[in-house]
Design a protein around this motif. Sequence first.
Motif, PDB file in Angstrom:
ATOM      1  N   GLU A   1      33.698  67.964 -22.155  1.00 17.79           N
ATOM      2  CA  GLU A   1      32.982  66.942 -22.931  1.00 17.79           C
ATOM      3  C   GLU A   1      31.962  67.576 -23.877  1.00 17.79           C
ATOM      4  N   LEU A   2      31.275  68.606 -23.415  1.00 15.15           N
ATOM      5  CA  LEU A   2      30.291  69.280 -24.274  1.00 15.15           C
ATOM      6  C   LEU A   2      30.971  70.008 -25.432  1.00 15.15           C
ATOM      7  N   PHE A   3      32.095  70.674 -25.163  1.00 11.02           N
ATOM      8  CA  PHE A   3      32.839  71.310 -26.257  1.00 11.02           C
ATOM      9  C   PHE A   3      33.348  70.255 -27.240  1.00 11.02           C
ATOM     10  N   ASN A   4      33.843  69.151 -26.732  1.00 11.37           N
ATOM     11  CA  ASN A   4      34.320  68.066 -27.588  1.00 11.37           C
ATOM     12  C   ASN A   4      33.195  67.548 -28.472  1.00 11.37           C
ATOM     13  N   THR A   5      32.034  67.333 -27.880  1.00 13.67           N
ATOM     14  CA  THR A   5      30.890  66.845 -28.642  1.00 13.67           C
ATOM     15  C   THR A   5      30.482  67.842 -29.720  1.00 13.67           C
ATOM     16  N   ALA A   6      30.413  69.115 -29.350  1.00 12.95           N
ATOM     17  CA  ALA A   6      30.047  70.144 -30.326  1.00 12.95           C
ATOM     18  C   ALA A   6      31.056  70.202 -31.464  1.00 12.95           C
ATOM     19  N   LEU A   7      32.338  70.123 -31.133  1.00  7.42           N
ATOM     20  CA  LEU A   7      33.360  70.164 -32.174  1.00  7.42           C
ATOM     21  C   LEU A   7      33.246  68.959 -33.097  1.00  7.42           C
ATOM     22  N   GLU A   8      32.998  67.779 -32.532  1.00 12.77           N
ATOM     23  CA  GLU A   8      32.838  66.588 -33.362  1.00 12.77           C
ATOM     24  C   GLU A   8      31.658  66.719 -34.320  1.00 12.77           C
ATOM     25  N   VAL A   9      30.563  67.284 -33.838  1.00 12.81           N
ATOM     26  CA  VAL A   9      29.387  67.464 -34.687  1.00 12.81           C
ATOM     27  C   VAL A   9      29.711  68.410 -35.841  1.00 12.81           C
ATOM     28  N   VAL A  10      30.377  69.512 -35.549  1.00 10.82           N
ATOM     29  CA  VAL A  10      30.710  70.481 -36.599  1.00 10.82           C
ATOM     30  C   VAL A  10      31.711  69.874 -37.582  1.00 10.82           C
ATOM     31  N   VAL A  11      32.711  69.179 -37.079  1.00  9.36           N
ATOM     32  CA  VAL A  11      33.698  68.559 -37.977  1.00  9.36           C
ATOM     33  C   VAL A  11      33.009  67.537 -38.882  1.00  9.36           C
ATOM     34  N   ASN A  12      32.110  66.744 -38.319  1.00  9.15           N
ATOM     35  CA  ASN A  12      31.383  65.766 -39.148  1.00  9.15           C
ATOM     36  C   ASN A  12      30.515  66.451 -40.193  1.00  9.15           C
ATOM     37  N   LEU A  13      29.996  67.625 -39.874  1.00  7.27           N
ATOM     38  CA  LEU A  13      29.167  68.368 -40.813  1.00  7.27           C
ATOM     39  C   LEU A  13      30.000  68.894 -41.979  1.00  7.27           C
ATOM     40  N   VAL A  14      31.140  69.494 -41.665  1.00  8.56           N
ATOM     41  CA  VAL A  14      31.931  70.130 -42.723  1.00  8.56           C
ATOM     42  C   VAL A  14      32.876  69.157 -43.419  1.00  8.56           C
ATOM     43  N   SER A  15      33.149  68.018 -42.803  1.00  8.88           N
ATOM     44  CA  SER A  15      34.053  67.043 -43.403  1.00  8.88           C
ATOM     45  C   SER A  15      33.515  65.635 -43.183  1.00  8.88           C
ATOM     46  N   PRO A  16      32.443  65.275 -43.927  1.00 11.22           N
ATOM     47  CA  PRO A  16      31.854  63.949 -43.721  1.00 11.22           C
ATOM     48  C   PRO A  16      32.802  62.795 -44.077  1.00 11.22           C
ATOM     49  N   GLU A  17      33.718  63.032 -45.006  1.00  9.99           N
ATOM     50  CA  GLU A  17      34.698  62.007 -45.348  1.00  9.99           C
ATOM     51  C   GLU A  17      35.902  62.154 -44.410  1.00  9.99           C
ATOM     52  N   ARG A  18      36.639  61.044 -44.287  1.00  8.56           N
ATOM     53  CA  ARG A  18      37.836  61.092 -43.441  1.00  8.56           C
ATOM     54  C   ARG A  18      38.832  62.091 -44.014  1.00  8.56           C
ATOM     55  N   HIS A  19      39.396  62.883 -43.099  1.00 12.00           N
ATOM     56  CA  HIS A  19      40.426  63.844 -43.483  1.00 12.00           C
ATOM     57  C   HIS A  19      41.397  63.954 -42.321  1.00 12.00           C
ATOM     58  N   PRO A  20      42.698  63.995 -42.604  1.00  9.80           N
ATOM     59  CA  PRO A  20      43.679  64.042 -41.519  1.00  9.80           C
ATOM     60  C   PRO A  20      43.481  65.232 -40.569  1.00  9.80           C
ATOM     61  N   LEU A  21      43.134  66.388 -41.103  1.00 11.81           N
ATOM     62  CA  LEU A  21      42.943  67.556 -40.242  1.00 11.81           C
ATOM     63  C   LEU A  21      41.679  67.429 -39.390  1.00 11.81           C
TER      64      LEU A  21
END
Length: 134
Positions: free
Chosen positions: A71-91
């Motif tokens: 869960e902590l890795f998932n949360t960290a990954l979500e935070v980083v993905v939201n940082l680098v890709s604030p708009e929706r992107h399939p990847l």
Amino acid sequence: MQPRKPTFLRQRLNSFGYAGQGLAAAFQSEVNFRWHVLSAGLAVALGFYVGLNRWEWVAIAGAIGLVWMAELFNTALEVVVNLVSPERHPLAGKAKDIAAAAVLMAAVTAATVGLLVFWPYAVHFIENWDKHSF
């Protein structure tokens, strides 16, 4: 005069503090993490109630750690993905979905461990229901 470089011990203590801040941040911001903490608390309470042996505690502690870590890795990954890709992107969505699947697999594994550990106690309790006084 330059500030002093932190000692090795101070650096280690700081790293524990940062980890604690990460736990607190996940607990405050992630509903699923709070559910995992609650579930772990219930499993630990039930373990004390039924008197788990050492190896059963090892299995339960490992399962709890596995789920929390996922869960902590998932949360960290979500935070980083939201940082680098604030708009929706399939990847970005795919990365988040895969991380969520990892949490699901950890939770299913933990539930399986819980069933394997607690099932004999439940069967014993049910078989001796009439002997229990509440």
